[in-house]
Design a protein around this motif. Structure first.
Motif, PDB file in Angstrom:
ATOM      1  N   ILE A 107       0.838  -1.207   0.000  1.00  0.00           N
ATOM      2  CA  ILE A 107       0.000   0.000   0.000  1.00  0.00           C
ATOM      3  C   ILE A 107       0.870   1.254   0.000  1.00  0.00           C
ATOM      4  O   ILE A 107       0.690   2.154  -0.815  1.00  0.00           O
ATOM      5  N   LEU A 108       1.857   1.292   0.929  1.00  0.00           N
ATOM      6  CA  LEU A 108       2.673   2.510   1.058  1.00  0.00           C
ATOM      7  C   LEU A 108       3.517   2.753  -0.190  1.00  0.00           C
ATOM      8  O   LEU A 108       3.683   3.896  -0.610  1.00  0.00           O
ATOM      9  N   SER A 109       4.025   1.677  -0.801  1.00  0.00           N
ATOM     10  CA  SER A 109       4.852   1.886  -1.993  1.00  0.00           C
ATOM     11  C   SER A 109       4.007   2.460  -3.125  1.00  0.00           C
ATOM     12  O   SER A 109       4.473   3.299  -3.894  1.00  0.00           O
ATOM     13  N   VAL A 110       2.736   2.028  -3.220  1.00  0.00           N
ATOM     14  CA  VAL A 110       1.867   2.591  -4.257  1.00  0.00           C
ATOM     15  C   VAL A 110       1.647   4.079  -4.009  1.00  0.00           C
ATOM     16  O   VAL A 110       1.784   4.896  -4.920  1.00  0.00           O
ATOM     17  N   VAL A 111       1.336   4.433  -2.755  1.00  0.00           N
ATOM     18  CA  VAL A 111       1.076   5.837  -2.440  1.00  0.00           C
ATOM     19  C   VAL A 111       2.299   6.686  -2.763  1.00  0.00           C
ATOM     20  O   VAL A 111       2.212   7.719  -3.439  1.00  0.00           O
TER      21      VAL A 111
END
Lengths: 232, 121
Positions: A107-111
């Protein structure tokens, strides 16, 4: 009259089934497991609709019965999970921690990357659940306000990429442990990843398949919390 | 009959999941909750696996067909994607590598840590 026929629900539903069967036939015939039925059927349907001048929205509406089955499909994954309960029990700690870390990193890498590449908030929301199998990703995307179509195709592309380059990437990363390999393939590229993991070994395949459903659960729960925390 | 029963059980779990989802303000999708409940019910032997096997395997074995129609919504999103398709592909590629590295290293790290701990004993 011809147009009225083409616009009717049964004809457009038959188009979906036909395109899917054709896609599966192409895959079995060519023996290339990487040929994703979704990514092959879409161009077939797009061309047909374009030739008959049928709006995509009309096609989607007529196929709502098929789309409805997404829900039961996700529920049915509960049985898949149950069938692998022995693997869960055996490798509970490593698999659960891998899935937790994997979904948070996913999730964080996408954001972070969406910001880096300058993609808008709609794209970010649609991409956030992409580390999960397509039906779950679509349900989560719908819930957080993303576009389900972008989500589905992104997940399919992700599976394709991981299926082709996954084993090579893992080799470069020096990940050799069979459970680590399976977890990485399943979390990174879902169905296609699991097919590739099964080619490497039975344990790798079982762990990979398990991680698909588990990643779905953790991402579905963690995503709204993370979004709330970082304020998207 | 077998198929109707199987489908009925799956629909029941989907409906229960949907109800819980409404109760918690759609925080988690109903279908995901339904999946969890079905898994728990199977573990507790409230539901016999052979009751739903046929339908569940049909559903999970032909998953792709169920998301083809919704994926056609991409037609209306071409504008957004064309704007920055390179970024889109970039995000997909890099995040996939990130997830693989994160999960792989977590498991590998845990197992070597476990071994070391075992060796000290």
């Amino acid at each position: 009259m011809m147009r009225e026929m083409m616009m009717s629900v049964p004809v457009l539903m038959a188009l979906t089934v036909g395109a899917y069967l054709l896609a599966v036939w192409i895959r079995t015939r060519s023996k290339i497991m990487l040929l994703n039925p979704l990514l092959i059927s879409l161009p077939i349907i797009i061309t047909t609709l374009w030739l008959c001048k049928i709006p995509a929205q009309h096609y989607i509406q007529c196929n709502s019965m098929i789309s409805f089955m997404l829900g039961p499909c996700v529920v049915a994954l509960g049985l898949t999970l149950y069938e692998q309960r022995m693997t869960i029990r055996q490798y509970l700690v490593p698999i659960l921690s891998a899935v937790l870390v994997g979904s948070v990193v996913g999730i964080l890498s996408v954001v972070a990357l969406c910001k880096w590449f300058g993609l808008g908030s709609m794209m970010t929301l649609s991409l956030e659940p992409k580390s999960v199998t397509v039906p779950i990703a679509m349900e989560v995307s719908k819930g957080i306000g993303g576009n389900t179509a972008i989500t589905a195709i992104s997940v399919a592309l992700c599976g394709l990429f991981g299926g082709i380059f996954g084993p090579l990437i893992l080799k470069l990363l020096r990940i050799k442990n069979p459970i680590a390999l399976g977890a990485a393939m399943g979390s990174g590229s879902h169905g296609i990843g699991t097919a590739r993991a099964l080619e490497i070994g039975a344990l790798e395949g079982a762990v990979s398949g398990l991680c698909i459903a588990l990643m779905g659960i953790t991402t579905a729960v963690l995503l709204p919390i993370i979004n709330m925390l970082i304020g998207i | 009959m077998e198929i109707i029963i199987g489908f009925g059980i799956i629909l029941t779990f989907l409906a229960m999941g949907e109800c819980v989802s409404v109760l918690i303000g759609h925080f988690v999708p109903g279908s995901v909750l339904g999946m969890l409940m079905l898994f728990i019910a199977l573990l507790l032997k409230w539901v016999k696996p052979n009751r739903i096997e046929k339908v569940a395997h049909f559903l999970t074995g032909n998953m792709a067909i169920f998301f083809i129609p919704a994926s056609m919504g991409i037609m209306d999103q071409w504008g957004v994607i064309k704007l920055n398709w390179l970024g889109w592909i970039g995000v997909i590629v890099v995040t996939t590598i990130c997830v693989m590295a994160a999960t792989g290293y977590t498991v590998q790290g845990l197992s070597s840590w476990g071994k070391r701990k075992g060796g000290e004993k």
